[in-house]
Motif scaffolding. Sequence first.
Motif, mmCIF file in Angstrom:
data_model
loop_
_atom_site.group_PDB
_atom_site.id
_atom_site.type_symbol
_atom_site.label_atom_id
_atom_site.label_comp_id
_atom_site.label_asym_id
_atom_site.label_seq_id
_atom_site.Cartn_x
_atom_site.Cartn_y
_atom_site.Cartn_z
ATOM 1 N N LEU A 163 -19.340 6.923 -43.603
ATOM 2 C CA LEU A 163 -18.726 5.730 -44.186
ATOM 3 C C LEU A 163 -18.470 5.871 -45.684
ATOM 4 O O LEU A 163 -17.336 5.999 -46.128
ATOM 5 N N ASP A 164 -19.543 5.826 -46.484
ATOM 6 C CA ASP A 164 -19.386 5.761 -47.938
ATOM 7 C C ASP A 164 -18.738 7.015 -48.510
ATOM 8 O O ASP A 164 -19.179 8.133 -48.263
ATOM 9 N N ARG A 165 -17.665 6.807 -49.243
ATOM 10 C CA ARG A 165 -16.875 7.866 -49.882
ATOM 11 C C ARG A 165 -16.187 8.777 -48.868
ATOM 12 O O ARG A 165 -15.742 9.869 -49.196
ATOM 13 N N THR A 166 -16.135 8.335 -47.612
ATOM 14 C CA THR A 166 -15.334 9.005 -46.596
ATOM 15 C C THR A 166 -14.304 8.020 -46.044
ATOM 16 O O THR A 166 -13.102 8.245 -46.149
ATOM 17 N N LEU A 167 -14.780 6.908 -45.493
ATOM 18 C CA LEU A 167 -13.876 5.850 -45.037
ATOM 19 C C LEU A 167 -13.830 4.663 -45.989
ATOM 20 O O LEU A 167 -12.784 4.049 -46.172
ATOM 21 N N ILE A 168 -14.973 4.320 -46.598
ATOM 22 C CA ILE A 168 -15.036 3.143 -47.462
ATOM 23 C C ILE A 168 -15.486 3.542 -48.860
ATOM 24 O O ILE A 168 -16.217 4.525 -49.034
ATOM 25 N N TYR A 169 -15.059 2.744 -49.864
ATOM 26 C CA TYR A 169 -15.243 3.141 -51.256
ATOM 27 C C TYR A 169 -15.627 1.950 -52.123
ATOM 28 O O TYR A 169 -15.026 0.872 -52.009
ATOM 29 N N THR B 239 -25.728 7.356 -43.337
ATOM 30 C CA THR B 239 -27.109 7.450 -43.806
ATOM 31 C C THR B 239 -27.653 6.057 -44.117
ATOM 32 O O THR B 239 -28.850 5.893 -44.355
ATOM 33 N N ARG B 240 -26.812 5.061 -44.106
ATOM 34 C CA ARG B 240 -27.260 3.684 -44.319
ATOM 35 C C ARG B 240 -28.267 3.275 -43.242
ATOM 36 O O ARG B 240 -28.181 3.718 -42.092
ATOM 37 N N THR B 241 -29.170 2.390 -43.612
ATOM 38 C CA THR B 241 -30.067 1.795 -42.616
ATOM 39 C C THR B 241 -29.255 0.833 -41.745
ATOM 40 O O THR B 241 -28.141 0.432 -42.119
ATOM 41 N N PRO B 242 -29.774 0.445 -40.594
ATOM 42 C CA PRO B 242 -29.062 -0.538 -39.777
ATOM 43 C C PRO B 242 -28.760 -1.825 -40.531
ATOM 44 O O PRO B 242 -27.693 -2.419 -40.346
ATOM 45 N N GLU B 243 -29.672 -2.242 -41.408
ATOM 46 C CA GLU B 243 -29.455 -3.476 -42.179
ATOM 47 C C GLU B 243 -28.306 -3.297 -43.164
ATOM 48 O O GLU B 243 -27.480 -4.205 -43.344
ATOM 49 N N GLN B 244 -28.223 -2.146 -43.800
ATOM 50 C CA GLN B 244 -27.123 -1.892 -44.738
ATOM 51 C C GLN B 244 -25.797 -1.741 -43.998
ATOM 52 O O GLN B 244 -24.752 -2.194 -44.476
ATOM 53 N N ALA C 171 -36.206 4.312 -46.563
ATOM 54 C CA ALA C 171 -35.228 3.759 -45.629
ATOM 55 C C ALA C 171 -35.715 3.927 -44.205
ATOM 56 O O ALA C 171 -35.963 5.050 -43.754
ATOM 57 N N SER C 172 -35.883 2.810 -43.517
ATOM 58 C CA SER C 172 -36.287 2.797 -42.106
ATOM 59 C C SER C 172 -37.576 3.570 -41.845
ATOM 60 O O SER C 172 -37.803 4.041 -40.736
ATOM 61 N N ASP C 173 -38.414 3.725 -42.891
ATOM 62 C CA ASP C 173 -39.645 4.513 -42.767
ATOM 63 C C ASP C 173 -39.361 5.925 -42.272
ATOM 64 O O ASP C 173 -40.207 6.550 -41.613
ATOM 65 N N LEU C 174 -38.173 6.440 -42.615
ATOM 66 C CA LEU C 174 -37.768 7.770 -42.189
ATOM 67 C C LEU C 174 -37.572 8.721 -43.360
ATOM 68 O O LEU C 174 -37.916 9.906 -43.264
ATOM 69 N N PHE C 175 -37.015 8.235 -44.453
ATOM 70 C CA PHE C 175 -36.728 9.098 -45.595
ATOM 71 C C PHE C 175 -36.784 8.283 -46.887
ATOM 72 O O PHE C 175 -36.948 7.055 -46.860
#
Length: 283
Positions: A9-15, A68-73, A141-145
């Motif tokens: 998404l970010d910097r690929t489809l949305i900016y 890489t966004r969390t589900p909430e983001q 983020a998401s207790d993953l990273f």
Amino acid sequence: MSVLVCSDLDRTLIYSSAALHLEGTDAAMPRLLCVELYQAAPLSFMTETAARGLEALAGAATLVPTTTRTPEQYARVHLLEKQPAYAICANGGHILVDGADDADWASAVRARMEESSAALAEVREHLASVQGEFVLKQRTASDLFAYTVVDRAALPQGWVEDLTGWCAERGWRTSLQGRKVYCLPTGLTKAAAAAEVARRTGAEAMLAAGDSLLDIELLEAATASIRPAHGELHDTGWTARSGPATAVTRARGVLAGEEIVAWLLVRSGAGLPGTITGTAPPA
């Protein structure tokens, strides 16, 4: 042929407004559509041409936002009029099905991480020990990273490289995207989640798009892939080590996003509908 389209998404489809990279007179600028609000303020955009193209793409293939966004983001982003049936969040840590988290997949990812990488707590402790004025925020983020928001202008020379080396010794990797320095377990990949969605949908081919080091496995796993002429992969001169060569857009910024949508449309077999009049996609 059933086609799966997995795109960052970010910097690929949305900016964001800072990443638009628009040049020329204001009168010549493309019309933009806001696709994300944060605290009731506009945050992310794409061209209206790209938005129309995405709707056409979603009708011709299984479109899977892969971020890489969390589900909430991710929930703040409204790419389509109708929510995609699948989405990949947290760099592959979550698969959303009709907006709901697949708990079995999330649990399996965590089990694999525990077997192959150091604990998140160790990484967080290390990041806390190397703070400086250049560090603006530190988050998990998401207790993953984990990721650190930095002042790029004040970032000490060699800091990211030193962090990368420390992480590599513990089964983690880093990625610098905009103002964020990500630290992720090496086993947490978008490609693994994309393969699972392909299995579930019976896809016969996969197209992929992305701009960062975290997208490499996804791009190399795809039948065909594309990246923008900006971002981490572009800055490092990355080229695919396996599979077909990854196409590169001619434009940078939000117009690269428009090119990516056009390229995905053509490669999916949908072709360019008459409403898509932007720059022709690269070969």
